[in-house]
Design a protein around this motif. Structure first.
Motif, PDB file in Angstrom:
ATOM      1  N   LEU A  71      35.287  42.690  14.443  1.00  0.00           N
ATOM      2  CA  LEU A  71      34.794  41.019  14.543  1.00  0.00           C
ATOM      3  C   LEU A  71      34.022  41.102  13.015  1.00  0.00           C
ATOM      4  O   LEU A  71      33.398  41.983  12.558  1.00  0.00           O
ATOM      5  N   GLY A  72      33.804  40.137  12.178  1.00  0.00           N
ATOM      6  CA  GLY A  72      32.992  39.593  11.113  1.00  0.00           C
ATOM      7  C   GLY A  72      33.016  38.422  11.422  1.00  0.00           C
ATOM      8  O   GLY A  72      33.473  37.352  11.409  1.00  0.00           O
ATOM      9  N   ILE A  73      31.759  38.251  10.697  1.00  0.00           N
ATOM     10  CA  ILE A  73      30.404  37.251  10.534  1.00  0.00           C
ATOM     11  C   ILE A  73      30.088  36.550   9.411  1.00  0.00           C
ATOM     12  O   ILE A  73      29.494  37.419   8.844  1.00  0.00           O
ATOM     13  N   CYS A  74      30.275  35.852   9.035  1.00  0.00           N
ATOM     14  CA  CYS A  74      30.046  35.374   7.513  1.00  0.00           C
ATOM     15  C   CYS A  74      30.070  35.973   6.302  1.00  0.00           C
ATOM     16  O   CYS A  74      31.777  36.189   6.284  1.00  0.00           O
ATOM     17  N   LEU A  75      29.549  36.903   6.226  1.00  0.00           N
ATOM     18  CA  LEU A  75      30.348  37.843   4.596  1.00  0.00           C
ATOM     19  C   LEU A  75      31.374  39.299   5.349  1.00  0.00           C
ATOM     20  O   LEU A  75      32.443  39.351   5.027  1.00  0.00           O
ATOM     21  N   HIS A 134      26.319  29.290   4.571  1.00  0.00           N
ATOM     22  CA  HIS A 134      27.558  29.790   3.159  1.00  0.00           C
ATOM     23  C   HIS A 134      27.554  29.138   2.028  1.00  0.00           C
ATOM     24  O   HIS A 134      27.237  27.976   1.867  1.00  0.00           O
ATOM     25  N   GLY A 135      27.889  30.078   0.704  1.00  0.00           N
ATOM     26  CA  GLY A 135      28.289  29.049  -0.407  1.00  0.00           C
ATOM     27  C   GLY A 135      29.515  29.615  -0.527  1.00  0.00           C
ATOM     28  O   GLY A 135      30.374  28.861  -1.574  1.00  0.00           O
ATOM     29  N   ASP A 136      30.131  30.446  -0.570  1.00  0.00           N
ATOM     30  CA  ASP A 136      31.172  30.879  -0.430  1.00  0.00           C
ATOM     31  C   ASP A 136      32.879  30.743   0.567  1.00  0.00           C
ATOM     32  O   ASP A 136      32.634  30.232   2.296  1.00  0.00           O
ATOM     33  N   ARG A 137      33.406  30.863   0.523  1.00  0.00           N
ATOM     34  CA  ARG A 137      34.501  30.519   1.173  1.00  0.00           C
ATOM     35  C   ARG A 137      36.304  31.330   1.067  1.00  0.00           C
ATOM     36  O   ARG A 137      35.298  31.996   0.628  1.00  0.00           O
ATOM     37  N   LEU A 182      28.806  41.989   9.666  1.00  0.00           N
ATOM     38  CA  LEU A 182      27.322  40.858   9.866  1.00  0.00           C
ATOM     39  C   LEU A 182      27.481  40.023   8.746  1.00  0.00           C
ATOM     40  O   LEU A 182      27.927  40.131   7.710  1.00  0.00           O
ATOM     41  N   GLY A 183      26.955  39.305   8.598  1.00  0.00           N
ATOM     42  CA  GLY A 183      26.246  38.459   7.250  1.00  0.00           C
ATOM     43  C   GLY A 183      25.254  38.890   6.774  1.00  0.00           C
ATOM     44  O   GLY A 183      25.331  39.985   6.045  1.00  0.00           O
ATOM     45  N   GLY A 184      25.354  38.022   5.592  1.00  0.00           N
ATOM     46  CA  GLY A 184      24.508  38.741   4.807  1.00  0.00           C
ATOM     47  C   GLY A 184      24.386  37.560   2.791  1.00  0.00           C
ATOM     48  O   GLY A 184      25.113  36.776   3.044  1.00  0.00           O
ATOM     49  N   PRO A 185      24.039  38.053   2.324  1.00  0.00           N
ATOM     50  CA  PRO A 185      23.666  36.724   1.127  1.00  0.00           C
ATOM     51  C   PRO A 185      24.531  37.065  -0.200  1.00  0.00           C
ATOM     52  O   PRO A 185      23.717  36.438  -1.326  1.00  0.00           O
TER      53      PRO A 185
END
Length: 238
Positions: A86-90, A139-142, A53-56
């Motif tokens: 499955l990967g979401i965001c981070l 998000h701020g990364d790509r 999952l995601g994270g900052p």
């Protein structure tokens, strides 16, 4: 019973609207917190589904956050197993990194609800139900497209929003899982980031109210179709 293991980096960024779907599909859902739980001895292919999952934090931040090293090793072993991931965001960024792709800052934040532009492959993929449906971007990364990956979606501000590697690996930069009914947790938990980016929480709250139901239905159809593909692939392998 089938098992779905979710790696959760921050408490309110959980499986959201996907958790009821997984339970309906017969999965026992289990969360692990990579910052607290020891992942080093975990059997990477024991669960039927693994979700990061995601994270900052960033995908290359293990010097500042050493727990990421164990998480990366777990994801690497999972990729080698060929089992569904499955990967979401981070999570999508970490997987992309392991597949040799660059993950870099964009120089700005993409935060808010907005539609995706599906590629030709994306329109033929499990992401088809997301066409025209505003999803939550935060998000701020790509990531760059991994080798052997298929680009499925992008936006004007970030061209790489989703990729698939084979039928077993799906990476999503956006948050299709976000539960609009619990958006206040996101607004409070990320209040500093919102202020720094100049994003109005009132607007995000209003957009969540407007688009939440459509996003939840599209997410259900998207991940449901992906789970069907995993089931069919397993049946063929038997």
């Amino acid at each position: 019973m089938k098992t779905a293991l979710a790696l959760r980096h921050i408490h309110f960024e959980d499986l959201g609207t996907l958790e009821p779907l997984l339970r309906e599909r017969g999965f026992e859902v289990r969360y692990l917190d990579p910052a607290e739980d020891d992942l080093s001895g975990l059997d990477a292919d024991a669960s039927d589904l693994l979700i990061a999952l995601g994270g900052p934090i960033g995908a290359f931040d293990e010097a500042a956050y050493p727990f990421l090293a164990n998480e990366l090793r777990l994801l690497e072993r999972r990729l080698a197993s060929g089992r569904p991931l499955l990967g979401i965001c981070l999570g999508a960024q970490l997987i992309a990194r392991l597949l040799g792709a660059a993950v870099t800052p964009m120089g700005f934040k993409e935060i808010g609800f907005g539609t995706l532009t599906l590629t030709d492959e994306g329109r033929q993929s499990v992401l088809a139900p997301l066409a025209g449906v505003p999803v939550l971007h935060w998000h701020g990364d790509r990531f760059d497209l991994p080798a052997n990956g298929r680009l499925l979606a992008g936006t004007d501000r970030c061209a790489q929003q989703a990729y698939a590697v084979g039928d077993r690996v799906l990476g999503l930069q956006f948050h299709l899982e976000a539960d609009a009914g619990r958006i206040e947790r996101w607004l409070v938990g990320h209040c500093g980031e919102l202020a720094q980016a100049g994003v109005d929480p009132h607007a995000l709250r209003a957009d969540a109210d407007e688009h939440g139901a459509a996003l939840a239905e599209a997410a259900r159809r998207t991940i449901g179709a992906w789970l069907d593909r995993q089931r069919d692939a397993e049946a063929l392998a038997e």
